[in-house]
Design a protein around this motif. Structure first.
Motif, PDB file in Angstrom:
ATOM      1  N   PHE A   1       0.838  -1.194   0.000  1.00 12.04           N
ATOM      2  CA  PHE A   1       0.000   0.000   0.000  1.00 12.04           C
ATOM      3  C   PHE A   1       0.877   1.248   0.000  1.00 12.04           C
ATOM      4  CE2 PHE A   1      -2.880  -3.210   1.574  1.00 12.04           C
ATOM      5  CZ  PHE A   1      -4.058  -2.907   0.898  1.00 12.04           C
ATOM      6  N   ILE A   2       0.680   2.061  -1.025  1.00 14.42           N
ATOM      7  CA  ILE A   2       1.478   3.267  -1.189  1.00 14.42           C
ATOM      8  C   ILE A   2       0.591   4.467  -0.841  1.00 14.42           C
ATOM      9  CG2 ILE A   2       2.936   4.587  -2.781  1.00 14.42           C
ATOM     10  CD1 ILE A   2       2.797   1.932  -4.563  1.00 14.42           C
ATOM     11  N   PRO A   3       0.871   5.165   0.281  1.00 12.28           N
ATOM     12  CA  PRO A   3       0.029   6.306   0.669  1.00 12.28           C
ATOM     13  C   PRO A   3       0.254   7.500  -0.258  1.00 12.28           C
ATOM     14  CG  PRO A   3       1.902   6.103   2.147  1.00 12.28           C
ATOM     15  CD  PRO A   3       1.937   4.905   1.240  1.00 12.28           C
ATOM     16  N   LYS A   4      -0.836   8.097  -0.687  1.00 13.35           N
ATOM     17  CA  LYS A   4      -0.757   9.287  -1.543  1.00 13.35           C
ATOM     18  C   LYS A   4      -1.878  10.230  -1.158  1.00 13.35           C
ATOM     19  CE  LYS A   4       1.303  11.570  -4.759  1.00 13.35           C
ATOM     20  NZ  LYS A   4       2.677  12.050  -4.555  1.00 13.35           N
ATOM     21  N   ASN A   5      -1.498  11.352  -0.557  1.00 18.07           N
ATOM     22  CA  ASN A   5      -2.466  12.317  -0.037  1.00 18.07           C
ATOM     23  C   ASN A   5      -3.363  11.632   1.005  1.00 18.07           C
ATOM     24  OD1 ASN A   5      -1.367  14.279  -1.771  1.00 18.07           O
ATOM     25  ND2 ASN A   5      -2.715  13.601  -3.436  1.00 18.07           N
ATOM     26  N   THR A   6      -4.660  11.557   0.762  1.00 19.06           N
ATOM     27  CA  THR A   6      -5.569  10.950   1.749  1.00 19.06           C
ATOM     28  C   THR A   6      -5.940   9.509   1.383  1.00 19.06           C
ATOM     29  OG1 THR A   6      -7.474  11.855   0.545  1.00 19.06           O
ATOM     30  CG2 THR A   6      -6.577  13.181   2.358  1.00 19.06           C
ATOM     31  N   ALA A   7      -5.399   8.998   0.288  1.00 21.65           N
ATOM     32  CA  ALA A   7      -5.749   7.651  -0.162  1.00 21.65           C
ATOM     33  C   ALA A   7      -4.495   6.779  -0.222  1.00 21.65           C
ATOM     34  CB  ALA A   7      -6.418   7.711  -1.530  1.00 21.65           C
ATOM     35  N   SER A   8      -4.702   5.498  -0.467  1.00 17.79           N
ATOM     36  CA  SER A   8      -3.592   4.567  -0.640  1.00 17.79           C
ATOM     37  C   SER A   8      -3.741   3.846  -1.970  1.00 17.79           C
ATOM     38  CB  SER A   8      -3.571   3.538   0.496  1.00 17.79           C
ATOM     39  OG  SER A   8      -3.148   4.120   1.693  1.00 17.79           O
TER      40      SER A   8
ATOM     41  N   ASP B   1      -1.397   8.237 -11.644  1.00 23.42           N
ATOM     42  CA  ASP B   1      -1.263   8.462 -13.086  1.00 23.42           C
ATOM     43  C   ASP B   1      -0.009   7.805 -13.658  1.00 23.42           C
ATOM     44  OD1 ASP B   1      -3.583   9.906 -13.072  1.00 23.42           O
ATOM     45  OD2 ASP B   1      -2.594  11.862 -12.910  1.00 23.42           O
ATOM     46  N   TRP B   2       0.955   7.564 -12.796  1.00 25.77           N
ATOM     47  CA  TRP B   2       2.227   6.962 -13.230  1.00 25.77           C
ATOM     48  C   TRP B   2       2.239   5.444 -13.076  1.00 25.77           C
ATOM     49  CZ3 TRP B   2       6.544   9.367 -15.356  1.00 25.77           C
ATOM     50  CH2 TRP B   2       6.459  10.749 -15.445  1.00 25.77           C
ATOM     51  N   PHE B   3       1.120   4.873 -12.641  1.00 24.89           N
ATOM     52  CA  PHE B   3       1.081   3.429 -12.355  1.00 24.89           C
ATOM     53  C   PHE B   3       1.445   2.590 -13.582  1.00 24.89           C
ATOM     54  CE2 PHE B   3      -0.811  -0.731 -11.969  1.00 24.89           C
ATOM     55  CZ  PHE B   3      -0.535  -1.084 -10.660  1.00 24.89           C
ATOM     56  N   TYR B   4       0.791   2.851 -14.695  1.00 27.99           N
ATOM     57  CA  TYR B   4       1.030   2.044 -15.906  1.00 27.99           C
ATOM     58  C   TYR B   4       2.486   2.142 -16.350  1.00 27.99           C
ATOM     59  CZ  TYR B   4       0.889   0.331 -20.677  1.00 27.99           C
ATOM     60  OH  TYR B   4       1.161  -0.366 -21.837  1.00 27.99           O
ATOM     61  N   PHE B   5       3.011   3.362 -16.418  1.00 33.72           N
ATOM     62  CA  PHE B   5       4.398   3.551 -16.842  1.00 33.72           C
ATOM     63  C   PHE B   5       5.358   2.849 -15.890  1.00 33.72           C
ATOM     64  CE2 PHE B   5       8.376   5.897 -16.226  1.00 33.72           C
ATOM     65  CZ  PHE B   5       8.926   5.790 -17.493  1.00 33.72           C
ATOM     66  N   ALA B   6       5.117   3.003 -14.596  1.00 35.22           N
ATOM     67  CA  ALA B   6       6.017   2.413 -13.597  1.00 35.22           C
ATOM     68  C   ALA B   6       5.995   0.891 -13.643  1.00 35.22           C
ATOM     69  CB  ALA B   6       5.628   2.900 -12.200  1.00 35.22           C
ATOM     70  N   HIS B   7       4.787   0.315 -13.727  1.00 39.36           N
ATOM     71  CA  HIS B   7       4.655  -1.145 -13.660  1.00 39.36           C
ATOM     72  C   HIS B   7       4.945  -1.831 -14.994  1.00 39.36           C
ATOM     73  CE1 HIS B   7       2.508  -5.021 -13.662  1.00 39.36           C
ATOM     74  NE2 HIS B   7       2.900  -5.083 -12.406  1.00 39.36           N
ATOM     75  N   SER B   8       4.348  -1.341 -16.038  1.00 36.90           N
ATOM     76  CA  SER B   8       4.413  -2.044 -17.326  1.00 36.90           C
ATOM     77  C   SER B   8       5.622  -1.693 -18.178  1.00 36.90           C
ATOM     78  CB  SER B   8       3.135  -1.759 -18.140  1.00 36.90           C
ATOM     79  OG  SER B   8       2.001  -2.191 -17.441  1.00 36.90           O
TER      80      SER B   8
END
Length: 200
Positions: free
Chosen positions: A80-87, A152-159
């Motif tokens: 779980f990666i915390p970002k602002n008020t969400a994870s 927004d960077w999830f796809y670039f980071a993972h794939s």
């Protein structure tokens, strides 16, 4: 189904043995490596996938907790990666476990005739640890990009970027284990790279 697998294994053993007697090294290496990989997929993969997934999640999570960038629930293979008020959640799945890469590496190694059996055992252990570490680095890289960049960077980071990091490390492993030693140990006539290095 199991009976067919055993029959296939016996036939594979006979083919490998026949190719060895005929001194057809290339075909023995090809058929031998592919066979080991297939039988590991059939008989070994199901027992090691979940432990490997949890292992990668546990070590990656430990790194995340030290850096304070993400938390791990390794029992569920979740980060779980915390970002602002969400994870943002990242699931360490079959692809991230490194099982396929480890089995492919071992299959190629154990039919690679340059090494002795003792050397193969040592390199197998080091290779497994290297692939495991490469996966941890990959996961850490992905989580770091997401931590600073957001979902927004999830796809670039993972794939994309994560795979580039992992396969760059894998190429280094294969070069170190297969290409470089093969060049060093080959002998043409009276000339040998390995002998030349020993003389120096």
């Amino acid at each position: 189904m199991l009976l067919l697998e055993i029959l296939g294994f016996v036939i594979w053993l006979y083919i490998v043995w026949t190719l060895k007697r005929a001194n057809l090294k290339f075909f023995r290496y090809l058929i031998g490596s592919v066979g080991v990989f297939i039988f590991m997929l059939l008989w070994v993969e199901q027992f090691i996938v979940v432990p490997m997934m949890r292992g990668v999640a546990f070590v990656s999570g430990a790194v995340g907790e030290v850096t304070g960038m993400y938390d791990s629930y390794y029992q569920y293979c979740m980060l779980f990666i915390p970002k602002n008020t969400a994870s943002i959640s990242l699931y360490v799945d079959f692809e991230c476990s490194g099982v396929i890469e480890i089995m492919a590496f071992l299959a190629l190694l154990w039919f690679f005739e340059i090494y002795t059996t003792k050397e193969k055992i040592k390199i197998s252990i080091l290779g497994i640890l290297f692939v495991f570490a490469a996966n941890v680095i990959r996961i850490f890289t992905i989580c770091t990009i997401i931590y600073f960049g957001g979902n927004d960077w999830f796809y670039f980071a993972h794939s994309i970027f994560g795979r580039i990091v992992f396969y760059a490390l894998t190429i280094y492993l294969y070069f170190s284990v297969f290409t470089k030693p093969h060049i060093k140990r080959q002998k043409v006539g009276q000339f040998s790279y390995e002998k030349e290095e020993e003389d120096e």
